[in-house]
Design a protein around this motif. Structure first.
Motif, PDB file in Angstrom:
ATOM      1  N   PHE A   8      12.367  10.713 -14.852  1.00  0.00           N
ATOM      2  CA  PHE A   8      12.357  11.235 -13.295  1.00  0.00           C
ATOM      3  C   PHE A   8      12.406  10.256 -12.464  1.00  0.00           C
ATOM      4  O   PHE A   8      13.520  10.920 -11.566  1.00  0.00           O
ATOM      5  N   VAL A   9      12.119   9.224 -12.266  1.00  0.00           N
ATOM      6  CA  VAL A   9      12.757   8.080 -11.705  1.00  0.00           C
ATOM      7  C   VAL A   9      14.184   7.867 -11.599  1.00  0.00           C
ATOM      8  O   VAL A   9      14.917   8.169 -10.377  1.00  0.00           O
ATOM      9  N   GLY A  10      14.793   8.059 -12.489  1.00  0.00           N
ATOM     10  CA  GLY A  10      16.390   7.954 -12.679  1.00  0.00           C
ATOM     11  C   GLY A  10      17.033   9.182 -12.249  1.00  0.00           C
ATOM     12  O   GLY A  10      17.752   9.087 -11.327  1.00  0.00           O
ATOM     13  N   GLN A  11      16.349  10.130 -12.468  1.00  0.00           N
ATOM     14  CA  GLN A  11      16.888  11.410 -11.935  1.00  0.00           C
ATOM     15  C   GLN A  11      16.657  11.374 -10.172  1.00  0.00           C
ATOM     16  O   GLN A  11      18.033  11.810  -9.674  1.00  0.00           O
ATOM     17  N   ALA A  12      15.814  10.994  -9.592  1.00  0.00           N
ATOM     18  CA  ALA A  12      15.544  10.791  -8.145  1.00  0.00           C
ATOM     19  C   ALA A  12      16.525   9.926  -7.626  1.00  0.00           C
ATOM     20  O   ALA A  12      16.960  10.099  -6.787  1.00  0.00           O
ATOM     21  N   ASN A  13      16.708   8.876  -8.319  1.00  0.00           N
ATOM     22  CA  ASN A  13      17.447   7.708  -7.868  1.00  0.00           C
ATOM     23  C   ASN A  13      19.065   8.278  -7.714  1.00  0.00           C
ATOM     24  O   ASN A  13      19.830   8.019  -6.970  1.00  0.00           O
ATOM     25  N   LYS A  14      19.552   9.046  -8.725  1.00  0.00           N
ATOM     26  CA  LYS A  14      20.889   9.612  -8.866  1.00  0.00           C
ATOM     27  C   LYS A  14      21.038  10.530  -7.826  1.00  0.00           C
ATOM     28  O   LYS A  14      21.883  10.784  -7.335  1.00  0.00           O
ATOM     29  N   TYR A  15      20.067  11.479  -7.651  1.00  0.00           N
ATOM     30  CA  TYR A  15      19.874  12.727  -6.669  1.00  0.00           C
ATOM     31  C   TYR A  15      20.166  11.805  -5.206  1.00  0.00           C
ATOM     32  O   TYR A  15      20.837  12.240  -4.367  1.00  0.00           O
ATOM     33  N   LEU A  16      19.424  10.727  -5.158  1.00  0.00           N
ATOM     34  CA  LEU A  16      19.468  10.049  -3.411  1.00  0.00           C
ATOM     35  C   LEU A  16      20.939   9.738  -3.389  1.00  0.00           C
ATOM     36  O   LEU A  16      21.578   9.760  -2.280  1.00  0.00           O
ATOM     37  N   GLN A  34       6.184  14.062  -3.436  1.00  0.00           N
ATOM     38  CA  GLN A  34       4.807  14.263  -3.052  1.00  0.00           C
ATOM     39  C   GLN A  34       4.557  13.036  -1.961  1.00  0.00           C
ATOM     40  O   GLN A  34       3.533  12.510  -1.996  1.00  0.00           O
ATOM     41  N   ASN A  35       5.546  12.880  -1.159  1.00  0.00           N
ATOM     42  CA  ASN A  35       5.287  11.857   0.063  1.00  0.00           C
ATOM     43  C   ASN A  35       5.157  10.302  -0.345  1.00  0.00           C
ATOM     44  O   ASN A  35       4.835   9.544   0.383  1.00  0.00           O
ATOM     45  N   ASN A  36       5.586  10.311  -1.667  1.00  0.00           N
ATOM     46  CA  ASN A  36       5.771   8.555  -2.306  1.00  0.00           C
ATOM     47  C   ASN A  36       7.085   8.446  -2.348  1.00  0.00           C
ATOM     48  O   ASN A  36       7.873   9.213  -3.089  1.00  0.00           O
ATOM     49  N   ILE A  37       7.388   7.191  -2.185  1.00  0.00           N
ATOM     50  CA  ILE A  37       8.654   6.748  -2.335  1.00  0.00           C
ATOM     51  C   ILE A  37       9.024   6.512  -4.113  1.00  0.00           C
ATOM     52  O   ILE A  37       8.443   5.939  -4.659  1.00  0.00           O
ATOM     53  N   ILE A  38      10.226   7.320  -4.384  1.00  0.00           N
ATOM     54  CA  ILE A  38      10.559   6.914  -5.766  1.00  0.00           C
ATOM     55  C   ILE A  38      11.820   6.082  -5.874  1.00  0.00           C
ATOM     56  O   ILE A  38      11.896   5.272  -6.860  1.00  0.00           O
ATOM     57  N   ALA A  39      12.613   6.115  -4.755  1.00  0.00           N
ATOM     58  CA  ALA A  39      13.814   5.346  -5.056  1.00  0.00           C
ATOM     59  C   ALA A  39      14.319   5.181  -3.566  1.00  0.00           C
ATOM     60  O   ALA A  39      13.708   5.737  -2.708  1.00  0.00           O
ATOM     61  N   ALA A  40      14.933   3.956  -3.291  1.00  0.00           N
ATOM     62  CA  ALA A  40      15.379   3.689  -1.960  1.00  0.00           C
ATOM     63  C   ALA A  40      16.800   2.922  -2.157  1.00  0.00           C
ATOM     64  O   ALA A  40      17.137   2.294  -3.210  1.00  0.00           O
ATOM     65  N   ARG A  84      11.029   2.480 -11.323  1.00  0.00           N
ATOM     66  CA  ARG A  84      11.245   2.394 -13.006  1.00  0.00           C
ATOM     67  C   ARG A  84      10.221   1.568 -13.653  1.00  0.00           C
ATOM     68  O   ARG A  84       9.931   1.679 -14.800  1.00  0.00           O
ATOM     69  N   PHE A  85       9.775   0.625 -12.949  1.00  0.00           N
ATOM     70  CA  PHE A  85       8.689  -0.389 -13.746  1.00  0.00           C
ATOM     71  C   PHE A  85       7.435  -0.078 -13.461  1.00  0.00           C
ATOM     72  O   PHE A  85       6.487  -0.545 -13.805  1.00  0.00           O
ATOM     73  N   ASP A  86       7.068   1.358 -12.687  1.00  0.00           N
ATOM     74  CA  ASP A  86       5.739   1.745 -12.417  1.00  0.00           C
ATOM     75  C   ASP A  86       5.332   2.445 -13.806  1.00  0.00           C
ATOM     76  O   ASP A  86       5.971   3.453 -14.049  1.00  0.00           O
ATOM     77  N   ASN A  87       4.270   2.062 -14.606  1.00  0.00           N
ATOM     78  CA  ASN A  87       3.948   2.765 -15.737  1.00  0.00           C
ATOM     79  C   ASN A  87       3.308   4.007 -15.423  1.00  0.00           C
ATOM     80  O   ASN A  87       3.155   4.948 -16.594  1.00  0.00           O
ATOM     81  N   ASP A  88       2.948   4.619 -14.175  1.00  0.00           N
ATOM     82  CA  ASP A  88       2.416   5.703 -13.933  1.00  0.00           C
ATOM     83  C   ASP A  88       3.412   6.868 -13.841  1.00  0.00           C
ATOM     84  O   ASP A  88       3.086   7.892 -13.277  1.00  0.00           O
ATOM     85  N   LEU A  89       4.667   6.406 -13.679  1.00  0.00           N
ATOM     86  CA  LEU A  89       5.647   7.449 -13.258  1.00  0.00           C
ATOM     87  C   LEU A  89       6.605   7.463 -14.780  1.00  0.00           C
ATOM     88  O   LEU A  89       6.930   6.719 -15.438  1.00  0.00           O
ATOM     89  N   ASN A  90       7.039   8.688 -14.916  1.00  0.00           N
ATOM     90  CA  ASN A  90       7.986   9.110 -15.898  1.00  0.00           C
ATOM     91  C   ASN A  90       9.238   8.534 -15.472  1.00  0.00           C
ATOM     92  O   ASN A  90       9.976   8.708 -14.554  1.00  0.00           O
ATOM     93  N   LYS A  91       9.950   7.770 -16.380  1.00  0.00           N
ATOM     94  CA  LYS A  91      11.069   6.712 -15.891  1.00  0.00           C
ATOM     95  C   LYS A  91      12.386   7.814 -15.893  1.00  0.00           C
ATOM     96  O   LYS A  91      13.389   7.235 -15.190  1.00  0.00           O
TER      97      LYS A  91
END
Length: 204
Positions: free
Chosen positions: A125-133, A89-95, A116-123
Motif C-alpha cells: 500500500f505504501v508503494g502504491q501511494a508513493n507511485k500515485y504521488l 486518513q490524514n496521515n502522511i504515507i509518502a512525501a 515503508r519501514f513502518d511495521n504497522d503499514l502494508n508495504k
C-alpha cells in the motif's frame, strides 16, 4: 575557467506528449498500483509545509541510513522547489519534492520519503501511494505547461543491485535515458571526489 567535465545520465519523460500516450507508456504494474491507491482513498496535498516535510524525510532517511535534509537547505531553493504529500486518513504515507525551472519548463524529481519501514503499514500500500504521488504530480506539471520531467539520475553501467533496482523502477514510467554533461570547477570536483572516498556525510 579551467574545470572538469563529467558525463552522467538521467531519465527524462517528454511531457508534451498526449496524456493518454504518457499513461499508456507506464508499465501495466504502475497503472494498476496508482489506480489502486486512488480507489483506496489516498489524497495528494501540495502545501510546502517545510517543517512537516523535514521531519518526515529525516525519519525515513535515518531508518534507511542515508543523508538527511534541513529546513535551511530547502529554504535555499526558494520558489524553485515544490513539496507534495500522499496522505491516507490524514496521515502522511509518502512525501516528495521537485526542483522546477519555470523558464525552460523542466521539473526534476529531487527527494522522496515514505512509510515503508513502518511495521504497522502494508508495504504494498505504501508503494502504491508513493507511485500515485509521483504520477499525480507528473501529470499536474504537464497541465501547468512543463515540457520535461527528469526522474533524477540513471546509474549507467552499474552492477550494484540497489542502483539497478532504482534504474528499473524509473524506466517503468516510460521515460528515456539521456546523456548529461556536467561541469565542475577543479576545487569543487576534488572536494566531491574526496567526499565519496571518505564517506563524508551531509544534507540533501
Amino acid at each position: 575557467m579551467l574545470g572538469i567535465k563529467e558525463i552522467t545520465h538521467t531519465i527524462e519523460l517528454d511531457l508534451e506528449q498526449d496524456k493518454e500516450k504518457i499513461l499508456g507508456n507506464f508499465s501495466k504494474t504502475i497503472r494498476q498500483q496508482i489506480r489502486k491507491a486512488e480507489e483506496e482513498g489516498v489524497v495528494i496535498e501540495t502545501n510546502n509545509n517545510i517543517d512537516e516535510f523535514v521531519n518526515f524525510f529525516n525519519e525515513f532517511a535515518a531508518k534507511k541510513g542515508t543523508f538527511q535534509t534541513s529546513k535551511e537547505r530547502i529554504l535555499e531553493k526558494k520558489d524553485h522547489m515544490i513539496i507534495s504529500f500522499a496522505k491516507y486518513q490524514n496521515n502522511i504515507i509518502a512525501a516528495q519534492s521537485y526542483l522546477i525551472d519555470r523558464e525552460i519548463k523542466i521539473v526534476r524529481h529531487y527527494q522522496t520519503a515514505n512509510k515503508r519501514f513502518d511495521n504497522d503499514l502494508n508495504k504494498n500500500f505504501v508503494g502504491q501511494a508513493n507511485k500515485y504521488l509521483l504520477v499525480y504530480n507528473l501529470l499536474k506539471f504537464k497541465d501547468e505547461g512543463f515540457k520535461i520531467f527528469d526522474f533524477g539520475g540513471y546509474a549507467a553501467d552499474t552492477t550494484n543491485e540497489s542502483l539497478l533496482g532504482i534504474n528499473n523502477y524509473k524506466l517503468k514510467f516510460g521515460g528515456q535515458i539521456k546523456e548529461c554533461k556536467d561541469y565542475y570547477s577543479l576545487p569543487y570536483w576534488l572536494i566531491k571526489k574526496a567526499g565519496k572516498i571518505f564517506g563524508w556525510s551531509g544534507t540533501v
